[in-house]
Each structure stands twice: as C-alpha cells, then as structure tokens.
Design an enzyme around this catalytic site. Structure first.
Site, PDB file in Angstrom:
ATOM      1  N   ASN D  11       0.850  -1.193   0.000  1.00  0.00           N
ATOM      2  CA  ASN D  11       0.000   0.000   0.000  1.00  0.00           C
ATOM      3  C   ASN D  11       0.886   1.243   0.000  1.00  0.00           C
ATOM      4  O   ASN D  11       1.578   1.533   0.979  1.00  0.00           O
ATOM      5  CB  ASN D  11      -0.889  -0.032   1.262  1.00  0.00           C
ATOM      6  CG  ASN D  11      -1.794   1.178   1.373  1.00  0.00           C
ATOM      7  OD1 ASN D  11      -1.830   2.019   0.473  1.00  0.00           O
ATOM      8  ND2 ASN D  11      -2.519   1.258   2.474  1.00  0.00           N
ATOM      9  N   LYS D  13      -0.036   4.230   0.016  1.00  0.00           N
ATOM     10  CA  LYS D  13      -0.686   5.328   0.756  1.00  0.00           C
ATOM     11  C   LYS D  13      -0.518   6.666   0.012  1.00  0.00           C
ATOM     12  O   LYS D  13      -0.526   6.687  -1.223  1.00  0.00           O
ATOM     13  CB  LYS D  13      -0.120   5.385   2.190  1.00  0.00           C
ATOM     14  CG  LYS D  13      -0.386   4.087   2.978  1.00  0.00           C
ATOM     15  CD  LYS D  13      -0.140   4.244   4.469  1.00  0.00           C
ATOM     16  CE  LYS D  13      -0.595   2.990   5.216  1.00  0.00           C
ATOM     17  NZ  LYS D  13      -0.483   3.123   6.682  1.00  0.00           N
ATOM     18  N   HIS D  95     -10.032   0.801   4.344  1.00  0.00           N
ATOM     19  CA  HIS D  95      -8.759   0.873   5.061  1.00  0.00           C
ATOM     20  C   HIS D  95      -8.934   1.699   6.342  1.00  0.00           C
ATOM     21  O   HIS D  95      -9.790   2.583   6.401  1.00  0.00           O
ATOM     22  CB  HIS D  95      -7.698   1.519   4.152  1.00  0.00           C
ATOM     23  CG  HIS D  95      -6.323   1.429   4.739  1.00  0.00           C
ATOM     24  ND1 HIS D  95      -5.839   2.355   5.623  1.00  0.00           N
ATOM     25  CD2 HIS D  95      -5.355   0.507   4.584  1.00  0.00           C
ATOM     26  CE1 HIS D  95      -4.606   2.017   5.975  1.00  0.00           C
ATOM     27  NE2 HIS D  95      -4.286   0.894   5.350  1.00  0.00           N
ATOM     28  N   GLU D 143      -6.154  -5.963   9.953  1.00  0.00           N
ATOM     29  CA  GLU D 143      -5.066  -5.123  10.455  1.00  0.00           C
ATOM     30  C   GLU D 143      -5.421  -4.592  11.842  1.00  0.00           C
ATOM     31  O   GLU D 143      -6.151  -3.605  11.953  1.00  0.00           O
ATOM     32  CB  GLU D 143      -4.829  -3.927   9.531  1.00  0.00           C
ATOM     33  CG  GLU D 143      -4.426  -4.297   8.132  1.00  0.00           C
ATOM     34  CD  GLU D 143      -3.886  -3.085   7.386  1.00  0.00           C
ATOM     35  OE1 GLU D 143      -2.676  -3.068   7.077  1.00  0.00           O
ATOM     36  OE2 GLU D 143      -4.668  -2.156   7.119  1.00  0.00           O
ATOM     37  N   ILE D 148      -0.711  -1.024  13.480  1.00  0.00           N
ATOM     38  CA  ILE D 148      -0.415  -0.383  12.186  1.00  0.00           C
ATOM     39  C   ILE D 148       0.699   0.646  12.355  1.00  0.00           C
ATOM     40  O   ILE D 148       0.634   1.514  13.211  1.00  0.00           O
ATOM     41  CB  ILE D 148      -1.678   0.289  11.608  1.00  0.00           C
ATOM     42  CG1 ILE D 148      -2.723  -0.769  11.275  1.00  0.00           C
ATOM     43  CG2 ILE D 148      -1.346   1.103  10.365  1.00  0.00           C
ATOM     44  CD1 ILE D 148      -4.061  -0.204  10.828  1.00  0.00           C
ATOM     45  N   GLY D 183       2.481  -4.025  10.716  1.00  0.00           N
ATOM     46  CA  GLY D 183       3.804  -4.340  11.254  1.00  0.00           C
ATOM     47  C   GLY D 183       4.606  -5.366  10.481  1.00  0.00           C
ATOM     48  O   GLY D 183       5.731  -5.685  10.868  1.00  0.00           O
ATOM     49  N   ALA D 204       2.954  -1.595   4.098  1.00  0.00           N
ATOM     50  CA  ALA D 204       3.134  -0.258   3.536  1.00  0.00           C
ATOM     51  C   ALA D 204       4.511   0.308   3.871  1.00  0.00           C
ATOM     52  O   ALA D 204       5.456   0.163   3.104  1.00  0.00           O
ATOM     53  CB  ALA D 204       2.042   0.676   4.050  1.00  0.00           C
ATOM     54  N   SER D 205       4.613   0.909   5.054  1.00  0.00           N
ATOM     55  CA  SER D 205       5.799   1.708   5.355  1.00  0.00           C
ATOM     56  C   SER D 205       7.104   0.918   5.299  1.00  0.00           C
ATOM     57  O   SER D 205       8.124   1.463   4.893  1.00  0.00           O
ATOM     58  CB  SER D 205       5.662   2.374   6.726  1.00  0.00           C
ATOM     59  OG  SER D 205       5.497   1.411   7.734  1.00  0.00           O
TER      60      SER D 205
END
Lengths: 224, 224, 224, 224
Positions: D11, D13, D95, D143, D148, D183, D204-205
């Site tokens: 993702n 984002k 989301h 999630e 998150i 995570g 994502a991150s």
C-alpha cells in the site's frame, strides 16, 4: 468598553466523572462558586443529564452538540428543540471530538438561534475562528488541538494564538465573544486568557477529573 | 422450534409527535395494547425521553443510536453506559438516518453487549444483513431504503427481499433474529412479515404520525 | 474598478459523459470557445483525467476535491501536492456532493495555497459564504442546494441569494471573488449572474450532459 | 487443498516516497522480485499514478479506495469504472485511514464486482473480519489498529488474532481469502502469517519508506 462578565464553561464530555450523580456534585460546587464569586459558570452536559441538571440548578446548562435538523425523520439525532425542552440554555457546536461540516455547523447554529439558545462554536486555529465568527455565534471557543488534554495551558504555551484568534474574530465581527480552551487549569491561566482579550474559558478534564473539583473551580475564579 | 414472540419496535425518530408528552401518550397506548395482546411492543426514543419513559412504563425502551466509545473524552457522544443508566434496554444501531462505519458499528454493538443491552442493527439489503448477522446482534432489522417512509409496505412490495434477507441472516447465524421495516402500516403487513420468517417489525411514521396511534397499534397486533 | 475577467468553471463530476474521451471532447470545445471569446473556461475533472487533460490542453484544469493532509499515511486520500503534480491549477473544496468539516476545509485550503493552487470553496447560502470568505479562498462558489441540477437557474429563481451572498462575502473580504452555481444553463443566466456582482459561474450538467456541449459553451459566453 | 499463491500487496498510501517517480521505482523492483520468486506482488497506488503504473508494469495495480456510486453527479468521488479504465485490477476498501459505513462498503464492493475488479476489504478485528467475509470480497485484510505502523509485526505480537480472524472468515465463507497486515516487515513475518493460514500480507511503510525497497521485497519473499 470593558467586557465585564467572564464565562467559565465546563465541558463534562462523556467522562464517567461527569455523568449522573457526579455531574450533580460538580454542578453543586459550580453553583456555589459562581454565587460566591459572581463569575458565570456553566456546564456542558450529556443529553441524559440535561433535564435533571437544568431542573435542580440555577447555573446555565449547555448541550455538547445539536444536529441542525428540524423535528422529523432523523433517527439518532438531537434537535435544538429537544435540548431546549430539556432546559438547556445553549450548546457547544463543532467540538474537536464532534466536528461538523460547514453546512451542518451553520444549520446547527441557525437551529439554536431559532430556539433562542446560546451557541459556542469550537475552532482549532485563527482561520477557522474567523470563519466561525462570520456565522455570528454567541461565542467562538478557540482550542488548539495539540494542547487539548495536554496539561499545557494555551495561555502559557501559545498566547499568540489567543491574541491572533481574538483579533481574527473581532475583525470579522467586532462584537464577537471569544472563549479560549485547551490546557486551562488554574486561575492564572484564566487571568492570562482574559487579559489577552477573551471573554472566558472552556475547560474539561482539569475540573471533571480533579480529586476536588470545588477547589479547582475556586482557584479558576480567584484572580478575576 | 416455533419462534413464539413477535416484537414490534416503534421508532419515534425526532418527530415532534414522538417527543415529550406525545412520546408518553404513545407509550401509554403501546403498553395497553401490549398487555391486551401479549405482543411485545417497544419504543426507540430520543435521548432526553429515555429516562422518563423508562421510569413510567413497563414496555422496553430503546435508544436510537449509541457511540461505541467508553466513558471518556468524547464530547457530544452517547455511551451505552449512559443509555443503560437512563433505563433503556437496548438501542438501534446503523439506522439509515444514522449510518456507521463497520468498525464503529462493531464497537457500538460490543459496548451494548458489555452493558447487557439489546441491539438492533439496521441494514439496507441482503448482503449487509448477512454482514450484520456475522456480528451477532440481538436483531437485524432489514429496511430497503427505497421503501422507507414510502407508504408502500415491504411485505407487499418486495416480499422476496424479506425471505432472502432472513435466509442470508440465518445462513451466517442460524439463531439470528430478523425484524423487517419500511412501509409497515397494518396488521396484514405484520402478519405477512412474520409468515415470511421474521421475528417482528420496525416501524415509525405510520404509528407516530397517525391521528390515532392506539388504533394503528391495535391493528398491527390484530392478526398475530 | 471593473472586474474584467469572467470565469466559467465546468464541473465534470463523475459523469460518464465527463470522463476519459468525453472529457477530452469537452476540453477541446472549451478551449476553442475560450480562445474565441476571451472568457476563461476551466474544467474540474476526475483525478484520473487530471494529468491527460493538463497535458493536452491550455485551459485551467481543476480537481474536484483535495484532502488537507500532507503526503504520508493517508490511504485513499488525495493531496494538494498530487493534484499539482498531475498538472491541476486548483481544486473545488466542499462541493455539496463532498462536504467537509470546517477544520478539514481550512486544512484543504491551506494545502492548496501552499502548493500555489487556486481554490473554489462551494457554499450553500449567505452565512456559509461569509464563513468561507473569512478563509480567503480564490473563489467562493454559492450554490443553493434546492436548485442544483434543478434546471432552474439561480440567477432567475433567486437573484437575491446572489446579491446577498456577494454582499456577505465582500463584507468579510472586500477582495473576495464569487462564483454562482445551480441551474446555470444559458448566456442569459451568466449575464444576470455577472450583472449581480459575481465573477463567474460554476456549472455541470447543462454542459456535460448536453447533446452539443460546444453549442452550450458558445451560448454561455455569448452575452459577456 | 493447498493454497499455492501467496499475495503481497504494498500500500503506497499518500507517501511522498510512493508517488510519481518513486512509485515507478518501487514498481520496477516489485516486478523484478515477483518474476524471480513467482510470488504475486501488487501495488495499491494513488489515483493519479494508477494509469501510468498500469501501463508500464505487469504487476497488479490496485486503487486504495473506490466510492460505491455509479457514474453520475458525484463530485470528488472515484467510481469503480474510473479505476478500471485507469488500468487497476482491484481496490482496497475500508482501510483504517478511510473507513466506510457498512452500506457504503457493500456498495463499493458491488461496484468493483460489477466491473470485474478484485476487492480487499480491510478490517480491524475478528468480528469485523467475519462481517466483511459475509460480503464475499476477494480478500479480507485484517489489520489490528494498535499495530499499524508500529514496527511490531502482528504475526509475532498477536498471532492469535490472525488464527482467530482466519477461522472467523472461513466460518462465514469457507472459500474466503485472508491477508494480514500491521507491522509486517520481513520474510519471517510473511512466513508466519502464511503458516497461520493467511493467503498473503498487506504492508506499507516497511517497503515504501525503506532505504532499499528492493532489498525488503526480496526479504519478504525469501521464505516462501
């Protein structure tokens, strides 16, 4: 022209310590401190406490939110008419925990005004304070979100936001009244806020969650 | 196993005709018809009427919405705890006039359940009814939005949506109870809805805005 | 001081007739009419069409909404930075089909301003127009909701709302520019709106869903 | 029956590091790792990047949100039709940063399905996962919100929520596919998640904000 009346509005939120019997205890102390000091102290209470508080106390009781809809097919909504019938004298609108669209905010304000109720529009900065002032509520209450519940008083941490917000409100509406909130917890905070040009303060946890709310209330009015 | 108890839930919405004294009049009639007929009749009332109605009447009083938050810093919210303290026995959730995110719906349901309150999740079609059933509320109330307030009864206009929704709910949760709503206005509508497998009906305007709500209530239970 | 430039902003919404190839056709005609007439004509397009339209046409391309958040963990949001990179020169904000909280509106406006993009805040009446003006957008676009998509032009049905909104905006912000919308469909509507003090018009279906959008566009500018 | 294909969905984002040229760099690496490993890797990108990414890469490109409305008068909305025309093969829905009402979620899912697009409904716990499964999306992505962006992998911190959510989904829909998120940052996290019964991961991150996204991607597939 000196603005003589300072208004202290205690937001009981949905705190367990601000509901039912506990709300009555805070109201008892608020009424007592208000009578002793001559300072106007109001409570913004949960819907279910509006009627018993209004019936038992002389101090002004506010709702925490109203929906800008007329009586009708609006399940789960609360009309200005309903809170007036419950004895409330006004309502918060657009609190940071209950933000409204601009259209809903204006509709809520109009509904309050039509019921001859007071209105306190909460805002988060200088620009939104000016916008709120353009709607002509009874009060604009500026609460920088980063300071809400922080234990850091806006009047000490960021006095410029108070002076700038007051200026922004008065530029749009020279008669506009301003409350300031976020982190207010002592008579010194209140004094600074009033000296910076506001008409009062909006606060919550420092009274509601205090061990001795009466002591905090007495302190709040002590330098006025 | 026969489902014996039929539940008729009257949603008073924010109607002027369903607030204050008018709510008491409807409650008086509902209690009388319920006692005569043995049919369970409940009222979903505004927050401010919850306590007086609960105190004066035996019939079940519901809220129209609760926020799935704990007591705390939630200005303008209504907790499950607050409506329970006001005497409500349950609440609507996700009414078409007060839709919730899936996460908020589940949180509201959990909050009601923790307070041992009943829950009526409103849905708009077969698929959302199945999703609601997966959350295990006390009731799923299916209301096709195109028929709400239409004066056209879902049980006549679209009986398949009832049978399909009942089937969808029971596939996910065989013990799931279903109410049906939208356009219900007579004993015949109620009879059809029950015959199609639902456990009762949710209705509003046809009672609340009736010239003689008592007559409508007596008609609603007449064929059960 | 005469305001010389009239701005006609066509909102393509999510119309099938305003997406992809159809958006390009409308842009082609809008550019042609703009060049012929000297009237500024812009298009507010869907996100996916922003880049191709910006790349292929000289006329100003607007987004229909931006979220007032910085680049970051905001799934499903659209930043001002993203629409600028796509070539848009500005965005609508708070359209009646995409209302924003006052705080989000101000944040969106600030994000646009920081990216040096134009902003068109949509409002529904005189009071919200004044509030929007206090935020200092490029344009306030007043659209009485009862007239949107009605086929009844605001400039004929309710010219007072235009004059009062223009006055309300200018009282808060003497330099504030005003567009008017809802039901605009002909050069006569545009002429009346401009004569009443607005700086242009915002319209949608009467161009986008027209059999011959080019003819409508030519008519719109015909009396300027 | 063994579920052979593992799906890793990144993702992007609204991260600056996941937009424009940076999105292309991540897509280049994702495609390369996918081809080397045989693991399916997709990207959920911003609206403006959907078309260029879909055009230049073979890997599946997802939107991050669609509105469950048909083409029409929906300013600032994004239809399923629009994202399909941009080349996306599916979309996230609900989301945690873009929650939807149950009715809007079902409408969005239906719109995707009608356009033959895949759907990934994000959920926050076991109960909402069951509700989402009742809607029959392509994937349910669980999630836990507290994890998150925490840097703490759900597969290590709270493996039970994965097993319970998988069980809850499969009870409602035995064919239901489950992704897990929050995570996830290494091949070990992915391996645990798959061993606990999920069909892949959503993250994502840890990829998007990595110094070397390619290295992270290679690690993610290393134990499959």
């Amino acid at each position: 022209m000196k603005r003589i009346v300072t208004f202290i509005l205690i937001n009981l939120k949905s705190y367990a310590e601000g509901t039912g019997q506990r709300a009555h205890q805070i109201a008892t102390m608020a009424q007592s401190v208000s009578e002793e000091s001559g300072v106007e102290i109001g409570l913004a209470a949960g819907y279910i406490d509006l009627h018993p508080l209004s019936r038992h106390f002389e101090i002004p009781i506010y709702a925490q939110h109203v929906d800008g809809v007329p009586p009708g097919a609006f399940t789960g909504h609360v009309t200005a008419s309903a809170v007036r019938q419950a004895g409330a004298v006004g309502s918060l609108l657009n609190h940071s925990e209950r933000r409204l669209t601009l259209a809903a905010l204006e509709a809520g304000l109009k509904a309050l005004t039509e019921e001859k109720l007071s209105s306190v529009i909460c805002t988060n900065n200088e620009a939104t304070s000016a916008a709120a002032a353009a709607l002509h509520p009874t009060y604009v209450a500026v609460e920088p979100p980063e300071l809400i519940g922080s234990g850091v008083s806006v009047s000490k941490a960021n006095p410029e936001i108070i002076t700038r917000s007051v200026a922004a409100v008065r530029e749009v509406n020279p008669e506009g009244k301003v409350l300031t909130g976020a982190g207010i917890q002592s008579g010194e905070c209140v004094k600074i806020a009033v000296d910076l040009g506001t008409d009062g303060v909006l606060l919550a946890s420092s009274v509601v969650k205090a061990k001795d709310p009466g002591a905090v209330l007495r302190d709040l009015v002590s330098l006025l």
